[in-house]
Scaffold this active site. Structure first.
Site, PDB file in Angstrom:
ATOM      1  N   ALA A 111     -47.395  45.597 -12.636  1.00 17.40           N
ATOM      2  CA  ALA A 111     -46.382  47.300 -12.354  1.00 17.40           C
ATOM      3  C   ALA A 111     -47.841  48.558 -12.223  1.00 17.40           C
ATOM      4  O   ALA A 111     -47.916  48.816 -12.895  1.00 17.40           O
ATOM      5  CB  ALA A 111     -45.356  47.221 -13.168  1.00 17.40           C
ATOM      6  N   GLY A 119     -48.623  51.807  -9.551  1.00 20.68           N
ATOM      7  CA  GLY A 119     -48.233  52.193  -8.593  1.00 20.68           C
ATOM      8  C   GLY A 119     -46.933  53.084  -8.351  1.00 20.68           C
ATOM      9  O   GLY A 119     -46.356  52.653  -9.640  1.00 20.68           O
ATOM     10  N   ARG A 120     -46.363  53.004  -7.679  1.00 22.01           N
ATOM     11  CA  ARG A 120     -44.767  52.988  -7.451  1.00 22.01           C
ATOM     12  C   ARG A 120     -43.921  51.914  -7.716  1.00 22.01           C
ATOM     13  O   ARG A 120     -42.970  52.090  -8.297  1.00 22.01           O
ATOM     14  CB  ARG A 120     -44.525  53.651  -5.869  1.00 22.01           C
ATOM     15  CG  ARG A 120     -44.665  54.979  -5.853  1.00 22.01           C
ATOM     16  CD  ARG A 120     -44.348  54.955  -4.244  1.00 22.01           C
ATOM     17  NE  ARG A 120     -44.751  54.676  -3.451  1.00 22.01           N
ATOM     18  CZ  ARG A 120     -46.122  55.369  -3.007  1.00 22.01           C
ATOM     19  NH1 ARG A 120     -46.547  55.626  -3.197  1.00 22.01           N
ATOM     20  NH2 ARG A 120     -46.558  54.906  -1.630  1.00 22.01           N
ATOM     21  N   GLU A 172     -52.213  33.577  -3.549  1.00 18.96           N
ATOM     22  CA  GLU A 172     -51.216  32.808  -2.793  1.00 18.96           C
ATOM     23  C   GLU A 172     -51.916  31.802  -2.475  1.00 18.96           C
ATOM     24  O   GLU A 172     -51.482  30.237  -3.010  1.00 18.96           O
ATOM     25  CB  GLU A 172     -49.647  33.001  -2.408  1.00 18.96           C
ATOM     26  CG  GLU A 172     -48.909  32.776  -2.208  1.00 18.96           C
ATOM     27  CD  GLU A 172     -47.200  32.584  -1.631  1.00 18.96           C
ATOM     28  OE1 GLU A 172     -46.706  32.865  -2.853  1.00 18.96           O
ATOM     29  OE2 GLU A 172     -47.326  32.714  -0.630  1.00 18.96           O
ATOM     30  N   ARG A 185     -45.761  50.524  -0.770  1.00 11.83           N
ATOM     31  CA  ARG A 185     -47.476  50.796  -1.047  1.00 11.83           C
ATOM     32  C   ARG A 185     -48.131  51.463  -0.426  1.00 11.83           C
ATOM     33  O   ARG A 185     -47.471  52.263   0.424  1.00 11.83           O
ATOM     34  CB  ARG A 185     -47.238  49.180   0.297  1.00 11.83           C
ATOM     35  CG  ARG A 185     -47.306  48.075  -0.410  1.00 11.83           C
ATOM     36  CD  ARG A 185     -47.406  46.208   0.419  1.00 11.83           C
ATOM     37  NE  ARG A 185     -46.943  45.364  -0.277  1.00 11.83           N
ATOM     38  CZ  ARG A 185     -46.742  43.622   0.760  1.00 11.83           C
ATOM     39  NH1 ARG A 185     -46.793  44.343   1.203  1.00 11.83           N
ATOM     40  NH2 ARG A 185     -46.583  43.226  -0.259  1.00 11.83           N
TER      41      ARG A 185
HETATM   42  C1  UD2 Z   1     -45.931  37.663  -2.509  1.00  9.30           C
HETATM   43  C2  UD2 Z   1     -45.874  36.097  -3.507  1.00  9.30           C
HETATM   44  C3  UD2 Z   1     -46.874  37.185  -4.854  1.00  9.30           C
HETATM   45  C4  UD2 Z   1     -47.988  37.710  -4.163  1.00  9.30           C
HETATM   46  C5  UD2 Z   1     -48.411  38.117  -3.000  1.00  9.30           C
HETATM   47  C6  UD2 Z   1     -49.829  38.480  -1.908  1.00  9.30           C
HETATM   48  C7  UD2 Z   1     -44.085  36.575  -3.483  1.00  9.30           C
HETATM   49  C8  UD2 Z   1     -42.493  37.529  -3.841  1.00  9.30           C
HETATM   50  N1  UD2 Z   1     -44.843  37.178  -3.960  1.00  9.30           N
HETATM   51  O1  UD2 Z   1     -45.970  39.284  -2.906  1.00  9.30           O
HETATM   52  O2  UD2 Z   1     -46.778  36.243  -5.350  1.00  9.30           O
HETATM   53  O3  UD2 Z   1     -48.751  36.368  -3.812  1.00  9.30           O
HETATM   54  O4  UD2 Z   1     -47.771  37.781  -1.172  1.00  9.30           O
HETATM   55  O5  UD2 Z   1     -49.572  38.508  -0.503  1.00  9.30           O
HETATM   56  O6  UD2 Z   1     -43.603  36.518  -2.724  1.00  9.30           O
HETATM   57  N2  UD2 Z   1     -47.980  44.732  -7.542  1.00  9.30           N
HETATM   58  C9  UD2 Z   1     -47.555  45.766  -8.299  1.00  9.30           C
HETATM   59  N3  UD2 Z   1     -48.086  47.356  -6.914  1.00  9.30           N
HETATM   60  C10 UD2 Z   1     -48.563  47.231  -6.051  1.00  9.30           C
HETATM   61  C11 UD2 Z   1     -48.389  46.074  -5.149  1.00  9.30           C
HETATM   62  C12 UD2 Z   1     -48.460  44.635  -5.762  1.00  9.30           C
HETATM   63  O7  UD2 Z   1     -48.014  46.249  -8.826  1.00  9.30           O
HETATM   64  O8  UD2 Z   1     -48.659  48.367  -4.820  1.00  9.30           O
HETATM   65  C13 UD2 Z   1     -48.239  43.596  -7.668  1.00  9.30           C
HETATM   66  C14 UD2 Z   1     -46.362  43.587  -8.593  1.00  9.30           C
HETATM   67  O9  UD2 Z   1     -46.701  42.888  -9.525  1.00  9.30           O
HETATM   68  C15 UD2 Z   1     -46.150  42.488  -7.057  1.00  9.30           C
HETATM   69  C16 UD2 Z   1     -47.526  41.894  -6.676  1.00  9.30           C
HETATM   70  O10 UD2 Z   1     -48.758  42.499  -7.273  1.00  9.30           O
HETATM   71  O11 UD2 Z   1     -44.741  41.930  -7.909  1.00  9.30           O
HETATM   72  C17 UD2 Z   1     -47.038  40.368  -5.757  1.00  9.30           C
HETATM   73  O12 UD2 Z   1     -47.537  41.787  -4.491  1.00  9.30           O
HETATM   74  P1  UD2 Z   1     -45.685  41.744  -3.935  1.00  9.30           P
HETATM   75  O13 UD2 Z   1     -44.525  42.224  -4.636  1.00  9.30           O
HETATM   76  O14 UD2 Z   1     -46.426  43.642  -3.353  1.00  9.30           O
HETATM   77  O15 UD2 Z   1     -46.624  41.179  -2.312  1.00  9.30           O
HETATM   78  P2  UD2 Z   1     -44.888  40.000  -1.874  1.00  9.30           P
HETATM   79  O16 UD2 Z   1     -43.684  40.465  -1.920  1.00  9.30           O
HETATM   80  O17 UD2 Z   1     -45.536  40.243  -0.547  1.00  9.30           O
END
Ligand code: UD2
Length: 335
Positions: free
Chosen positions: A105, A107-108, A287, A333
């Site tokens: 976790a 940042g925000r 991913e 973000r």
């Molecule tokens: C998708 C995938 C994720 C990863 C990402 C890459 C889902 C639910 N998850 O996530 O596994 O492959 O795409 O593009 O679809 N995080 C932070 N702070 C930040 C940004 C990220 O803590 O400012 C961590 C946090 O644990 C988050 C993870 O990184 O759950 C993945 O980032 P995301 O959730 O913003 O990306 P998302 O939802 O597009």
């Protein structure tokens, strides 16, 4: 006198140079050796815990006629009804299994998601088993205090904040592999790695444990392979050709023995670094690399979308175990 002094100086300089060269050679040899040792051990351990004879004993692959319960390489796909939770829990408790969980976790995301994630994990993740949470954050003082049962521990680790969210997501591969090497491999039997923007709503139990575990993405589990959003550029290390691919896996959850998770995270990171050196970035970042890895190294267990469901009403599945939370990207973000 002057000549002798210069000769001594020269000798000292040559000796220092030789020592420096030797230490560089030793360090690179040592790093290579460590990687080779881990790789050697991996080949030996592959499928050690997931023998087919064992699977026949506890897994009911014919529980459904409308759901795929086995892959083409005979790995089980976990659905409610294919296993007995009481038998599974007892099996792992007797073996004194310790299960690790990593979550980031940064940042925000700390304020928005971490508390819900951890509190719900206390309720539903590997209940009754010994669990260690490895919580990686950029600001340790913001980690919420958790009312924990005695067989569970939380370790908080500070990690640097990358400026782009894409790098925050991708660098997790490096940070997890480093932590496995430094401590996790001495502390747990199995490890699960989670995104933080989700929360547990039902049992996520010992039936999910295996040498190498992949999560089927909820958006693609009924989709045709040509719809999978794999990386399609041959310039990227994550490239998958149109005629290739088994499932579209979700990077929000993966797991296995520490050795195999190490192999996964290290291989993905190597791909990410190779891409960066060519100034390319895979379409779905970590991913995409994870999907490439699981194509080449088949997982020994797959989790059905029960284990990571989105926000749609769940029609096809009868049990939701974990759900995504709303993704307020604009607010959360930096880029
Ligand atoms: C998708 C995938 C994720 C990863 C990402 C890459 C889902 C639910 N998850 O996530 O596994 O492959 O795409 O593009 O679809 N995080 C932070 N702070 C930040 C940004 C990220 O803590 O400012 C961590 C946090 O644990 C988050 C993870 O990184 O759950 C993945 O980032 P995301 O959730 O913003 O990306 P998302 O939802 O597009």
């Amino acid at each position: 006198m002057q000549v002798r002094f210069d000769i001594n100086k020269q000798m000292v300089f040559v000796a220092l140079l030789v020592m420096a060269v030797l230490s560089v050679v030793y360090m690179s040899y040592h790093t290579r050796l460590t990687t080779q040792l881990v790789k050697k051990k991996l080949q030996f351990e592959w499928r050690k815990n997931d023998a087919k004879s064992d699977l026949l004993r506890w897994f009911n692959s014919s529980a459904f006629t409308d759901k795929q319960t086995l892959t083409s390489w005979d790995a089980p796909i976990m659905w409610d009804g294919t296993f007995d939770p009481v038998e599974r829990d007892e099996f792992y408790r007797k073996k004194k299994t310790v299960i690790g969980l990593t979550v980031f976790a940064i940042g925000r995301y700390i304020d928005r998601y971490l508390k819900d994630f951890l509190e719900s994990a206390e309720q539903h993740f590997m209940k009754g088993q010994r669990v260690i949470y490895y919580v990686m954050v950029d600001i340790t003082s913001k980690v919420p205090t958790l009312k924990q049962s005695p067989e569970r521990n939380m370790i908080v680790i500070q990690v640097p904040k990358q400026s782009r969210w894409q790098d925050i997501s991708m660098m997790r591969m490096q940070q997890i592999s480093d932590l496995i090497q430094d401590r996790i491999r001495f502390e747990v039997t199995y490890l699960f790695c989670f995104d933080v923007d989700q929360f547990f709503v039902g049992r996520f139990g010992t039936e999910a444990l295996a040498d190498s575990v992949a999560q089927i993405h909820s958006a693609f589990f009924t989709a045709n392979r040509n719809r999978f959003t794999y990386e399609r550029s041959p310039n990227s290390a994550a490239f998958i050709a149109p005629e290739e691919g088994d499932f579209y896996y979700h990077a929000a959850i993966f797991g296995g023995t520490p050795d195999l998770v190490f192999n996964l995270t290290r291989t993905c990171m190597e791909g990410i670094i190779r891409d960066k050196s060519k100034k390319v970035e895979a379409i779905w970042h970590d991913e995409s690399h994870l999907n490439h890895y699981f194509l080449k190294h088949k997982p020994s267990k797959l989790l059905s979308p029960e284990y990571c469901w989105d926000q749609r009403p769940a029609k096809y599945i009868r049990y939701v175990r974990l759900k995504w939370l709303p993704k307020d990207y604009k607010k959360l973000r930096d880029n």
